[in-house]
Enzyme design. Structure first.
Site, PDB file in Angstrom:
ATOM      1  NE  ARG A   1      -2.628  -1.619   3.289  1.00  0.00           N
ATOM      2  CZ  ARG A   1      -2.818  -3.088   3.450  1.00  0.00           C
ATOM      3  NH1 ARG A   1      -3.668  -3.796   2.725  1.00  0.00           N
ATOM      4  NH2 ARG A   1      -2.400  -3.458   4.549  1.00  0.00           N
TER       5      ARG A   1
ATOM      6  CD  GLU B   1       0.513 -11.300  17.937  1.00  0.00           C
ATOM      7  OE1 GLU B   1      -0.244 -11.445  19.075  1.00  0.00           O
ATOM      8  OE2 GLU B   1       0.178 -11.222  16.707  1.00  0.00           O
TER       9      GLU B   1
END
Lengths: 217, 255
Positions: B142, B179
């Protein structure tokens, strides 16, 4: 159709500069493929701007309300064109990237299939659309993009690419939609690689390899 | 790369989420002047930190200090630029994407609003033109949507920072933590030269992990990262602090 074939752009020096700004990387992603690398075009501000301007000049008066760009290199050209012609930009993405409700279109690869997705509701029936990608090889991805847009009732006016072969093997597979290309692919001299981004090319053009980066590939 | 709000639930047992009601078929997607309203109040996010769950991101005064120059006064920093609230209002929030508990900030609806998209680019261009920035680096994918129009407008080159194995030719890579596990971004060798002044662009900053990797990549080749710029910030994830000395400029903060 090639930009340089048109009366207005024949011999246009911008096209030559655009072509020369594109780097050819041999044997990527696999042996035998001559990869047309447009990232070097993006490093040449003038040539990049000229490429966008040529597309904008062509499409600004065609009543186009949607520019659909194919992930990810279509994203590098599509939004600038969309902004300049007052159209919205719609990303066409690989599976599971777009959040929310999508429609999907599968298409055939050399081995297996892939899929392109678009948001439901992004494009309305009757809208006039342009499909943008950096390069057209077989036309498989562009065809999937056309089908996606037509499924929601949009009219695909044209597909536009920076680079493409003069004789696109899959040209008939664009379902009759016109294809507009700025430049042809370049090859390295003395290179025996037979194909461009996976599509076989007959004959070798005489052109030079610009060492456009400080380090050789 | 991370573009989503990552929750760490204090409750070790995954709570049962109530299913959000299905939006009406003809309003799944925001159309001009109409916005799809997210799930009703029966939706309970699983984490207490979202007690003030909002449908609309909060418009933000441009929060970065003017580190690019001391002389120029930016209109958008003095008061709420009127363009910002519109930009904020057309960003769609998708709950439970890519997984339950996450509120995804979807900028594709911004790209459908020609004026708001134009305004977004203008706000960045107004900030960065004539600041001697020669490189705009955009983070896949993006960042590729916002970066090139900005680069073209300010006279800079555009450099894509990509996931592994996408860029042909010689690259340098920078690894960063997720994560669970790690990821990598890559840049072409030779795309930038030492001493160049660069901007890094992405649609959203969450934890700042990806932006930090991008900063490290550019600094490894001797480039000065003037600022990182994003459309949206998720301030609770403290990406701004993680960027350390590198300033961060955003248009919208989603608390």
């Amino acid at each position: 159709m090639f930009a340089g074939d048109q009366n207005g752009l024949q011999g246009d020096p911008r096209l030559k500069a655009i072509s020369e700004a594109i780097r050819v990387v041999p044997h990527f992603p696999k042996p035998g493929i001559m990869f047309q690398d447009i990232t070097t075009l993006l490093l040449d501000h003038k040539a990049f701007k000229d490429a966008v301007d040529i597309f904008v000049d062509r499409y600004r008066d065609m009543d186009i309300s949607v520019v659909a760009g194919v992930e990810a290199r279509g994203f590098m050209f599509g939004p600038s064109i969309a902004l300049a012609i007052g159209a919205k930009f719609v990303p066409l993405r690989k599976p599971r990237k777009l959040p929310g409700e999508v429609i999907s279109e599968a298409y055939v690869l050399e081995y297996g299939t892939d899929c392109l997705e678009m948001h439901v509701g992004a494009v309305q029936p009757g809208e006039r659309a342009l499909v943008i990608d950096d390069l057209v090889a077989t036309g498989g991805t562009l065809c999937a993009a056309i089908r996606l847009l037509e499924r929601v009732g949009a009219q695909v006016v044209e597909c536009a690419c920076v680079v493409g072969l003069r004789e696109v093997k899959g040209q008939h597979r664009l379902n009759g939609k016109p294809l507009y290309i700025l430049v042809e692919p370049r090859q390295l001299t003395n290179c025996s690689a037979p194909s461009v981004n996976g599509v076989a090319v007959n004959g070798v053009e005489t052109c030079r390899h610009n060492d456009l980066y400080l380090s050789a590939t | 790369m991370r573009r989503v709000l990552i929750f760490s639930s204090p409750n070790p047992i995954t709570p049962q989420l109530s299913t959000p009601p299905t939006p009406p078929v003809n309003a799944v997607f925001p159309i001009r002047n109409c916005r799809w309203i997210g799930p009703s109040t029966s939706f309970q996010p699983p984490v207490l930190r979202l007690h003030n769950y909002q449908r609309t991101p909060t418009p933000l005064l441009c929060s970065a200090t003017d580190s690019v120059t001391n002389q120029t006064k930016m209109a958008s920093q003095d008061e709420q630029d009127p363009r910002i609230s519109k930009i904020s209002s057309v960003i769609r929030v998708i709950p439970n994407f890519p997984k339950p508990g996450i509120l995804f900030q979807d900028i594709t609806t911004l790209l459908l609003d020609t004026k708001a998209f134009r305004d977004t680019i203008d706000l960045f261009v107004e900030r960065y033109r004539e600041k001697d920035i020669s490189v705009v680096a955009g983070i896949e994918a993006r960042g590729f949507i916002f970066g090139p129009p900005i680069a073209l407008a300010i006279g800079a080159k555009f450099v894509p920072l990509r996931k592994p194995n996408k860029l042909p030719g010689e690259v340098i890579s920078e690894e960063y933590s997720l994560e669970y596990g790690t990821d990598k971004i890559e840049m072409h060798v030779g795309a930038m030269q030492a001493g160049e002044r660069a901007l890094i662009i992405d649609d959203l900053v969450a934890t700042g992990g990806t932006l930090c990797a991008a900063i490290r990549l550019l600094e490894r080749v001797g480039v000065h990262v003037v600022e990182c710029a994003c459309v949206i910030e998720l301030p609770e994830l403290k990406g701004r602090e993680r960027l350390g000395d590198t300033p961060l400029f955003v248009l919208v903060s989603s608390a």
